[in-house]
Design an enzyme around this catalytic site. Structure first.
Site, PDB file in Angstrom:
ATOM      1  N   ARG A  35      16.376  14.638 -15.621  1.00 44.00           N
ATOM      2  CA  ARG A  35      15.692  13.663 -16.485  1.00 44.00           C
ATOM      3  C   ARG A  35      16.690  12.688 -17.109  1.00 44.00           C
ATOM      4  NH1 ARG A  35      10.734  15.222 -16.088  1.00 44.00           N
ATOM      5  NH2 ARG A  35      10.315  17.456 -15.975  1.00 44.00           N
ATOM      6  N   ASP A  36      16.280  11.419 -17.141  1.00 45.02           N
ATOM      7  CA  ASP A  36      17.096  10.398 -17.791  1.00 45.02           C
ATOM      8  C   ASP A  36      17.125  10.681 -19.290  1.00 45.02           C
ATOM      9  OD1 ASP A  36      17.975   7.233 -16.901  1.00 45.02           O
ATOM     10  OD2 ASP A  36      17.822   7.703 -19.034  1.00 45.02           O
ATOM     11  N   ILE A  37      18.307  10.537 -19.895  1.00 45.27           N
ATOM     12  CA  ILE A  37      18.487  10.828 -21.312  1.00 45.27           C
ATOM     13  C   ILE A  37      17.747   9.814 -22.202  1.00 45.27           C
ATOM     14  CG2 ILE A  37      20.584   9.476 -21.784  1.00 45.27           C
ATOM     15  CD1 ILE A  37      21.782  12.061 -22.991  1.00 45.27           C
ATOM     16  N   ASN A  92      19.773   0.109  -9.220  1.00 43.26           N
ATOM     17  CA  ASN A  92      20.507  -1.037  -9.750  1.00 43.26           C
ATOM     18  C   ASN A  92      21.888  -1.087  -9.102  1.00 43.26           C
ATOM     19  OD1 ASN A  92      18.413  -1.664 -11.594  1.00 43.26           O
ATOM     20  ND2 ASN A  92      19.188  -0.126 -13.027  1.00 43.26           N
ATOM     21  N   HIS A 105      22.536   6.149  -7.705  1.00 42.46           N
ATOM     22  CA  HIS A 105      21.387   6.910  -8.213  1.00 42.46           C
ATOM     23  C   HIS A 105      20.138   6.061  -8.151  1.00 42.46           C
ATOM     24  CE1 HIS A 105      23.146   4.722 -11.626  1.00 42.46           C
ATOM     25  NE2 HIS A 105      21.909   4.608 -12.086  1.00 42.46           N
ATOM     26  N   HIS A 107      16.259   5.616  -9.826  1.00 42.51           N
ATOM     27  CA  HIS A 107      15.400   5.936 -10.964  1.00 42.51           C
ATOM     28  C   HIS A 107      13.992   6.157 -10.421  1.00 42.51           C
ATOM     29  CE1 HIS A 107      18.139   4.186 -14.191  1.00 42.51           C
ATOM     30  NE2 HIS A 107      18.633   3.615 -13.108  1.00 42.51           N
TER      31      HIS A 107
HETATM   32  P1  5GP Z   1      21.880   2.548 -14.510  1.00 39.15           P
HETATM   33  O1  5GP Z   1      21.780   1.710 -15.754  1.00 39.15           O
HETATM   34  O2  5GP Z   1      23.318   2.718 -14.079  1.00 39.15           O
HETATM   35  O3  5GP Z   1      20.982   2.115 -13.374  1.00 39.15           O
HETATM   36  O4  5GP Z   1      21.306   3.968 -14.899  1.00 39.15           O
HETATM   37  C1  5GP Z   1      22.037   4.895 -15.634  1.00 39.15           C
HETATM   38  C2  5GP Z   1      21.034   5.775 -16.340  1.00 39.15           C
HETATM   39  O5  5GP Z   1      21.703   6.953 -16.751  1.00 39.15           O
HETATM   40  C3  5GP Z   1      20.432   5.151 -17.602  1.00 39.15           C
HETATM   41  O6  5GP Z   1      19.016   5.059 -17.459  1.00 39.15           O
HETATM   42  C4  5GP Z   1      20.848   6.104 -18.723  1.00 39.15           C
HETATM   43  O7  5GP Z   1      19.834   6.300 -19.687  1.00 39.15           O
HETATM   44  C5  5GP Z   1      21.173   7.386 -17.976  1.00 39.15           C
HETATM   45  N1  5GP Z   1      22.194   8.212 -18.594  1.00 39.15           N
HETATM   46  C6  5GP Z   1      23.373   7.785 -19.127  1.00 39.15           C
HETATM   47  N2  5GP Z   1      24.096   8.835 -19.575  1.00 39.15           N
HETATM   48  C7  5GP Z   1      23.343   9.948 -19.318  1.00 39.15           C
HETATM   49  C8  5GP Z   1      23.556  11.340 -19.570  1.00 39.15           C
HETATM   50  O8  5GP Z   1      24.587  11.777 -20.101  1.00 39.15           O
HETATM   51  N3  5GP Z   1      22.563  12.199 -19.186  1.00 39.15           N
HETATM   52  C9  5GP Z   1      21.401  11.745 -18.574  1.00 39.15           C
HETATM   53  N4  5GP Z   1      20.500  12.670 -18.251  1.00 39.15           N
HETATM   54  N5  5GP Z   1      21.179  10.434 -18.332  1.00 39.15           N
HETATM   55  C10 5GP Z   1      22.138   9.553 -18.702  1.00 39.15           C
END
Ligand code: 5GP
Ligand code: ZN
Length: 117
Positions: A35-37, A92, A105, A107
């Site tokens: 799960r996203d944080i 992204n 990754h 989403h």
């Molecule tokens: P991006 O912005 O690179 O496409 O997505 C990175 C995602 O990782 C973001 O949606 C952010 O909320 C999530 N994220 C960042 N740090 C952590 C973490 O420590 N744990 C989890 N579960 N998600 C994280």
């Protein structure tokens, strides 16, 4: 010990290793889902290859089998989370697109009606 290429100081490599905790919802030999944080929808799961590649394009070029496995895990997550019929999958690439973690990754987003593109 692992045969999977990883990178020091990569947050998602640490989550893959279990060095940093996450709420895992599914996993396979090549990918994990957690799960996203900071969820942007009622269901917001990140699907991440165990192998470190900086973005999804590099993953496709350097490890197409891992990309295929990632998509298989996306399907499993969507089914488990009850969003198989309606979900969004976002990758992204680059800071201007909103990429903040430079480990490939996807989403998986669902549980709401998306109006914006
Ligand atoms: P991006 O912005 O690179 O496409 O997505 C990175 C995602 O990782 C973001 O949606 C952010 O909320 C999530 N994220 C960042 N740090 C952590 C973490 O420590 N744990 C989890 N579960 N998600 C994280
Ligand atoms: Zn990594």
């Amino acid at each position: 010990m692992t045969a999977t290429p990883q990178q020091d100081d990569c947050l998602f490599c640490k989550i893959v290793n279990g060095e940093i905790p996450s709420e895992r919802v599914a996993e396979s030999d090549r990918a994990i889902a957690f799960r996203d944080i900071n969820p942007a929808a009622p269901v917001h799961v990140l699907v991440v290859p165990r192998r470190h590649e900086p973005n999804v394009g590099a993953l496709a070029t350097n490890a197409p089998d891992d990309l295929a496995a990632l998509f298989e895990l996306v399907t499993e997550v969507a089914e488990r989370e009850g969003i198989a019929e309606h979900h969004r999958l976002v990758f992204n690439t680059g800071t201007h697109a909103g990429q903040t973690i430079f480990h490939a990754h996807g989403h998986v987003l669902g549980g709401k009606t998306f109006t914006e593109r």
